[in-house]
Design an enzyme around this catalytic site. Structure first.
Site, mmCIF file in Angstrom:
data_model
loop_
_atom_site.group_PDB
_atom_site.id
_atom_site.type_symbol
_atom_site.label_atom_id
_atom_site.label_comp_id
_atom_site.label_asym_id
_atom_site.label_seq_id
_atom_site.Cartn_x
_atom_site.Cartn_y
_atom_site.Cartn_z
ATOM 1 N N LYS B 121 11.415 -28.145 -0.277
ATOM 2 C CA LYS B 121 10.586 -28.171 -1.488
ATOM 3 C C LYS B 121 9.352 -29.033 -1.307
ATOM 4 C CE LYS B 121 14.642 -27.448 -4.186
ATOM 5 N NZ LYS B 121 15.718 -28.114 -4.893
ATOM 6 N N GLU B 215 11.775 -35.919 -10.007
ATOM 7 C CA GLU B 215 10.550 -35.305 -10.492
ATOM 8 C C GLU B 215 10.368 -35.582 -11.963
ATOM 9 O OE1 GLU B 215 10.712 -31.152 -9.786
ATOM 10 O OE2 GLU B 215 9.897 -31.324 -7.756
ATOM 11 N N ARG B 317 14.112 -15.355 -0.752
ATOM 12 C CA ARG B 317 15.228 -14.411 -0.763
ATOM 13 C C ARG B 317 14.983 -13.399 -1.863
ATOM 14 N NH1 ARG B 317 17.923 -18.753 -4.272
ATOM 15 N NH2 ARG B 317 17.348 -17.898 -6.259
#
Lengths: 216, 472, 753
Positions: B121, B215, B317
């Site tokens: 990420k 975050e 994906r």
């Protein structure tokens, strides 16, 4: 009150157990030199450091894995028709006739004597981290549980939830689950021995040790 | 499909396994399926038995053991592996092993280097930054140190206070996780430490990694996605529109997805919604071009109430909700787009064969995730036996399920609790809402568990939420 | 003595001969047997005079046969002599060699370790009319005459600790130490303080023990012997042995005997011979200074003559050591000198007086001499292929460094330091003053809100560091194991208990650096992995590559094995020494590499280690021992190998005393001698996870102690709990941790204090 003598008699009446050894995973199986009628043993040594008798070899991704007897017993059946073929996970390979050992008899009787805390749902169970480290360092009997104590983590469908113990206070005398293994709802997770029953439990241990003779 | 001389190992279960097999059939390819003992009653096993040829079904010890999958691939003569979603879909090591082992197979997904770069990420954030794509404030790599974690959390709280956010919140998530698992919110810096520790030990158990991300939690936002498809050249990615996945369970799990992401034609937004949609598709395509993205993928975005988009992550994906994008997409004006078939086709090396101009959109789609769970009890899964399951057929409805409709079915506890995906189409927002409710009203879903408790499902939740779709 | 006792005595002598020779020398034994029996048959019919006469004849015959047999003793016979319960023991020596003594390390069973005996004793000498009692500290293993509690002289770790304690007492009291080595080897248990670690401590302390030490070897079994054997003068009884390993142990290794079985007598005999373990061998090789002759077939408690000569020898050895470091004593020194044709009895030692206490300066000289003595040993037991001019050049360079470092570090720095300290003090004072003055002003400035830009903060939190090429290199190591090229799965040894899945070799040995990603088990990695992934790329500069392992004892078949090891590894010895940098900190590193003969240490390895330590000392670099793996001292080199224990430890001691920072990092398996000396003596020892650290392997422990040990007995975490090591490191963090260790233990000035 627990009738230990009666229980022992019952077990003595049918002291055998059939053990089915299955392929733990896929692979090409070969049986080596074992024959029907061979005596095999599980891991031995003070710390179980001497591995049990090899029963078969399973090769997967060029990695040979030896499948060993986990218990003492006699080979009853070998699926020799599978020799050299690719088997699926869970395929039956060998069947053993196993005579119950002292520890197993003790386990059976203890399950009746101890307070069993059962899995509320089918799930994987772990001990809560602090309990887990305590058990790993000094054994399960070092843990005293009390009603309402946060003892487990229940993991199901990738979700985790804490699970509190409920039942009498006491020490964890036996652990019936393994990590990464699904436990059916209602199956016992731990056996707890309340302090006032400790002498009874010790009596059970002594009785089994003296009255149960292991057969070769 | 030009070269049909392939056999695809379906390295997954349930609904997606069925979808992959159907796509293989459509393309004229062979396939092989795996299952575990707990899953032997699953619809995908049945389909493999009925429609697979020789060597097309194997029992394995786990879906998550790469050795099992590859052993089966070799034994069955598979030439490619489709990971589906979950399990190995975003595991670059698996993809690398598949393509680098002696008996080389094709991994139907992006090449392993791309999975590695975008699977991280933080790396994704850095890539985004290099292209001036906005990202969410937070830690700049997986944090392993408690003191450091606390410092970042403290900074984030201060930052939000300065911004005038009334109830600042920090999100703590497992760096290796995804799909909403292993995420918790913290409102109070004093509680941060215990949450951090919980997530860390969860992450260690589930992913064998202690890395945690911290975050800023942007509260009031919509969750949008851009569907990208590109062939092995990596040079000409196209998008299949946007999706809105803002309706989620309390555990931050998606329950309802709508394509497109906003509907400015029928709803008034406080910001320029069309511009946001255009921006995020453009940003996503730019990033895909930059890394040479070479399969299907999803760019996930957060859009705040004032219309600011932030890139959250890239999912390398096929996603559960791919079908809802396909439903409203037209290639050369034709309906019946199958993104999984497209994925297999480009995965096996065929060129895409069309460009962005050939792709148009028509109408609005909803995907309902039908799940046995109790929305009143924090969406706790319900476990038991499904006794009756059925629906009425419509030309605006597609159903994808591994749950058999002719026999009773015990829900296995090992996996995600999805039972079925229902994809509804309507020519506009109001029509799709009507269709959606019609479907939910007609649906039959009953069952019982050992305790005699009757089946709990999220059907009512879906019904109520249908009224709110695409509203900010 | 009455006849009965004399007969009894003869019977005992006969039994002794039988025990020593076993199946050999049947003829001589039968002769003595028949004659003795004949006498016993006739005895009752004889008159007292005849009895005496017959006994005397018989005794003469015994003496004659014993002297004959003496010439035929093999090395193995001597081993049997030393092990015999009739062999003299330390108590006999205390009774007969010293004039008076008091046991201070416990009494019989009531001792922390009955196999280690400590006594304060004195020797009385006359000079003119004056009588001097000269006190000594006597330390040695006590085998007793077969008492079980003595444990055959096999000392437990705490027994060695006790010995060390009393050596330091002797140092305080400024009296010499006499040590008597009667041990088959140390008792190999890891219980704190730990067999290996304690021996290492003993060696480290004895390396700078500032009183004379005289050691007498009777049975010198490897590490156990070294625990008290590091001495200024090393004497040996003529029938003793001093060896790296018991002949049986060597035979078991040579014959590849496994689990419970025993090697054949012939092989044992051959090994005993090949290991060159006798007093003569050791004197010839230089590891023993002087041999003390015993009576035929070895000294037994009734050999009073022998005790007299032993007394003379230890007195002379002590005198010599003392006089060698004392200022002025030419006449006495001359009087003590050994001369041809002059036996020790001719010296009038009892009437010469040498004061055994030393002045401060003499103590320093004593230690310097001790170091020089050991440093010279085993120099011819390895191959040095450096051409002569390079060696000369190297010598000059070394001297140059000596001078350079003297000026740079000793002279200049000590002055600089004084100056620096003074400046620091003034600075600290000034600061306190300034704070007081500035105090009120600060309060005012604090009240005004700081104007940190909001935009900056947002930028910091939203705009992260650049996405660059460097980040794409993660999971890449500078060296990748060749095992990472095999397409196969590997099972983690903890799979059953921890549920680890099989690992794909290219992942495991590549990206994972040999660490199971599920349980963290560390698979062993090649030494190259560390060389390339710990040190700064391209910073390794190897030195002394020309020093090669040899076969100093001419051990049969070993030349070939050595050749094979050299070919297989491309190395010349198991020890590689190099200079390198970690995060730009320069270090000297000595490694022991497992694939070369199990990382065993012989003369070449010892020499390289010593030179590396010297180099680190001269250049003032931190010194790191990276032990990729070691199985112990190389047995085929015999005492040439064992002697590296004190030699290398002394080099470490010199280095640390000069102010150096010595770090040890263990990997895979590290056992025995090296651990019990130059590795175990480091104050900072770390281990890579999943490594094993210990004195003796499970097989040896089972054989010597009869105990079964748990499989994790030697695991790093156990060693950590016992306090043997200071930390366990993940392999992937080794570079970081080493760098951190250098910073925290060495400080900003890294190493020199």
């Amino acid at each position: 009150m627990l009738d230990i003598s009666k229980l022992l008699e019952e077990i003595k009446a049918s002291p055998y157990e059939e053990l089915v050894i299955t392929a733990p995973h896929t692979g090409v199986v070969s049986f080596g030199s074992i024959k029907v009628g061979d005596r095999v043993i599980g891991a031995t040594g003070t710390w179980g450091e001497i591995p049990g008798t090899p029963l078969a070899t399973l090769q997967r991704e060029r990695n040979d894995k030896i499948i060993r007897a986990t218990q003492k017993g006699v080979v009853e059946k070998i699926h020799t028709e599978l020799e050299g073929t690719f088997v699926e996970a869970g395929t039956e390979l060998v069947r053993l006739r196993h005579f119950l050992s002292k520890d197993e008899v003790l386990g059976i009787i203890l399950k009746k004597a101890l307070y069993l805390f059962e899995a509320p749902e089918r799930a994987k169970y772990y001990f809560a981290p602090d309990i887990d480290s305590k058990i790993k360092s000094s054994g399960s009997q070092s843990v005293t549980v009390h009603d309402g104590m946060e003892l487990f983590i229940m993991s199901r469908m990738k979700r985790e939830a804490p699970l509190n113990y409920s039942g009498p206070d006491g020490v964890i005398y036996a652990v019936y689950f393994q990590h990464n293994e699904n436990i059916d709802s209602g199956a016992p997770l731990i056996g707890v021995c309340p302090p006032d029953q400790l002498s009874l439990i010790e009596d059970v241990v002594v009785r089994v040790q003296t009255e149960w003779t292991e057969q070769e | 499909m030009q070269n049909t001389n392939h056999k695809v190992l379906v390295a997954n279960r349930g609904e997606i396994a069925i979808r992959i097999m159907q796509a293989c059939q459509k393309l004229g390819l062979g396939f092989v399926c795996v299952y575990t003992a707990e899953d032997s009653a699953s619809g995908h096993v049945r389909m493999a038995k009925e429609h697979g040829g020789e060597k097309s079904l194997y029992r394995v010890s786990s879906y998550q053991d790469a050795n099992e999958l590859l052993a089966v691939a070799d034994e069955s003569g598979a030439t490619a592996i489709h990971p589906g979603y979950g399990f190995f879909a975003e595991d670059y090591r698996f993809a690398r092993r598949v393509t680098q082992r002696e008996n080389k197979l094709i991994f139907i997904g992006p090449s392993w280097r791309i999975i590695r770069e975008l699977g991280d990420k933080i790396n994704t954030k850095r890539l985004a930054r290099s292209l001036e794509v906005p990202t969410v404030p937070g830690s700049d790599r997986p944090v392993y140190d408690e003191l450091e974690a606390e410092k970042i959390a403290r900074q984030l709280f201060e930052f939000q206070e300065e911004q005038g956010i009334r109830r600042p919140m920090v999100l703590v998530k497992a760096s290796a996780g995804g799909g909403g698992m292993g995420i918790e919110e913290v409102y109070d810096i004093d509680l941060f430490k215990s949450v951090y520790r919980r997530i860390r030990s969860y992450s260690l158990r589930q992913f064998s990694d202690e890395g945690v991300l911290i975050e800023q939690r942007i509260k009031d936002f919509n969750h949008l996605e851009v569907q990208i498809v590109s062939d092995r050249t990596g040079k000409n990615p196209v998008h299949f529109g946007t999706r809105n996945c803002s309706i989620q369970s309390t555990g931050l799990q998606k329950r309802l997805e709508i394509a497109p992401g906003f509907d400015p034609s029928s709803i008034n937004y406080t910001f320029d919604a069309q511009k946001v949609l255009d921006d995020i598709t453009e940003y996503s395509l730019a990033m895909a071009r930059k890394v040479g993205y070479d399969n299907v993928g999803t760019w996930e975005w957060i859009v705040t109430r004032d219309g600011r988009p932030f890139l959250m992550e890239v999912n390398t994906r096929i996603q559960v909700e791919n079908g809802v994008s396909a439903m409203i997409s037209r290639v050369n004006g034709k309906a019946g787009v199958d993104l999984i078939a497209e994925q297999i086709r480009v995965g096996l090396g065929e060129p895409l064969g069309y460009s962005q101009e050939n792709i148009t959109f028509d109408g609005v789609g909803i995907e309902y995730r039908l799940i046995a769970e109790n929305p009143e009890m924090k969406f706790t899964p319900w476990v038991g036996r499904i006794e009756d399951f059925g629906w009425d057929k419509h030309d605006w409805l597609q159903m994808h399920s591994h749950v058999p409709t002719d026999v009773a079915y015990d829900i296995p506890t090992e996996f995600d609790p999805n039972l079925a995906l229902a994809i509804i189409w309507g020519k506009d927002l109001s029509e799709v809402k009507v269709h959606g409710k019609e479907f939910l009203n007609e649906l039959r879903l009953t069952g019982q568990n050992q305790g005699g408790e009757s089946l709990k499902s999220n059907v009512n939740f879906l019904r109520t939420k249908t009224d709110e779709i695409l509203k900010f | 003595m009455d006849t009965e006792k004399r007969t009894q005595h003869l019977t005992e002598r006969l039994t002794y001969i039988k025990d020593i020779f076993g199946d050999k020398q049947q003829e001589n034994i039968r002769l003595l047997e028949t004659k003795l029996e004949e006498f016993i048959q006739r005895e009752n019919g004889l008159s007292v005079e005849d009895k005496f006469a017959a006994l005397s004849t018989l005794e003469d015959l015994f003496g004659f046969v014993e002297r004959n047999l003496e010439n035929e003793l093999t090395a193995m016979d001597k081993v049997r002599i030393v092990r015999h319960s009739q062999r003299i023991c330390l108590r006999d020596i205390l009774e007969n060699v010293y004039d008076n003594y008091t046991e201070i390390g416990g009494k019989d069973e009531n001792s922390i370790d009955p196999s280690m005996l400590i006594a304060r004793a004195y020797i009385t000498r006359r000079s003119g009319k004056r009588v001097y009692h000269q006190p000594v500290m006597v330390i040695g293993q006590e085998k007793g005459h077969g008492e079980e509690f003595r444990n055959g002289g096999s000392v437990k770790p705490w027994g060695n600790a006790k010995a060390l304690h009393y050596m330091r007492v002797a140092e305080t009291e400024n009296i010499p130490v006499h040590t008597f080595v009667f041990t088959p080897g140390s008792f190999p248990v890891e219980d704190a303080p730990g067999a290996a670690q304690q021996i290492a401590k003993n060696l480290y302390e004895m390396a700078a023990l500032s009183v004379p030490v005289v050691a007498v070897f009777s049975e010198g079994g490897s590490g156990g012997a070294e625990a008290i054997g590091l001495a200024d003068s090393r004497l040996m009884l003529s029938h003793g042995y001093y060896s790296v390993i018991s002949p049986e142990g060597a035979a078991a290794i040579e014959g590849r005997v496994r689990g419970g079985d025993r090697a054949g007598a012939e092989l044992v005999e051959k090994c005993a011979h090949q290991l060159k373990i006798t007093a003569d061998d050791n004197v010839r090789m230089g590891y023993i200074d002087h041999k003390i002759q015993e009576p035929a077939l070895g000294a037994r408690p009734y050999h009073y003559e022998f005790f007299r000569s032993l007394r003379q020898e230890v007195i002379r050895a002590t005198d010599e050591v003392v006089l060698n470091v004392k200022g002025f004593s030419p006449f006495r020194a001359m009087a003590l000198r050994r001369r041809k044709g002059k036996s020790i009895e001719d010296l009038d030692l009892e009437n010469i007086h040498v004061r055994w206490s030393l002045s401060r300066k003499a103590r320093a000289r004593l230690i310097a001499k001790r170091h020089a003595k050991f440093n010279k040993l085993s120099k011819s037991a390895f191959i040095d292929r450096r051409p002569i001019h390079r060696r000369v050049a190297a010598w000059f360079v070394e001297k140059g460094w000596d001078t350079y470092s003297y000026f740079k570090y000793d002279l200049w720095r000590s002055h600089q330091k004084k100056l620096m300290y003074a400046v620091e003090e003034v600075d600290a004072e000034a600061r306190v003053l300034m704070d007081k003055v500035k105090g009120p002003w600060k309060k005012i400035t604090k009240a005004i809100p700081a104007n940190t830009s909001k935009a900056d903060k947002e930028k910091e939190l939203t705009m992260l560091s650049q996405w660059d090429e460097e980040d794409q290199g993660k999971g890449q190591w500078s060296y990748i194991s060749p095992r990472a090229k095999e397409d196969r799965a590997i099972t983690c040894p903890n799979a059953e208990t921890h549920g680890c899945q099989d690992l794909w070799a290219p992942d495991l040995f590549g990206e994972y650096a040999g660490v199971c990603n599920s349980c963290g088990h560390h698979f062993p990695m090649e030494y190259q992995w560390y060389m390339h992934n710990i040190f700064d790329p391209g910073s390794i500069f190897e030195f002394n590559t020309e020093v090669e392992s040899a076969n100093p004892l001419g051990f049969e078949g070993f030349d070939l094995k050595l050749e094979q090891a050299k070919n297989k590894t491309g190395l010349k010895s198991s020890c590689t020494t190099f200079e390198a940098r970690i995060n730009n900190v320069k270090v000297v590193v000595a490694t022991l590499i497992a694939p070369f003969r199990g990382g065993t240490v012989g003369a070449a390895e010892g020499e390289k280690f010593v030179q590396a330590a010297e180099r680190a000392k001269k250049k003032r670099f931190p010194f790191i021992s990276y032990v990729h793996g070691t199985a112990g001292i190389r047995i085929q080199e015999g005492v040439n190998g064992v002697i590296q224990m004190p030699r290398c430890t002394m080099a470490v001691r010199r280095y640390i005393d000069a102010g150096g920072l010595y770090l040890v990092l263990y990997d895979t398996n590290s056992y025995a001698g090296p651990l019990a000396s130059f590795l175990g003596c480091s104050p900072y020892q770390f281990a890579i996870r999943s490594s094993n650290i210990g004195f003796a392997g499970p097989g040896v422990i089972k054989e010597t102690t009869g105990m079964d040990i748990p499989p994790d007995y030697h695991r790093a975490q156990k060693a950590l709990s016992r306090g043997h090591i200071q930390g366990i490191w993940d392999r992937r963090d080794a570079r970081h941790n080493l760098s951190q260790a250098l910073m925290t233990m060495g400080g900003r000035n890294l190493y020199y204090r």
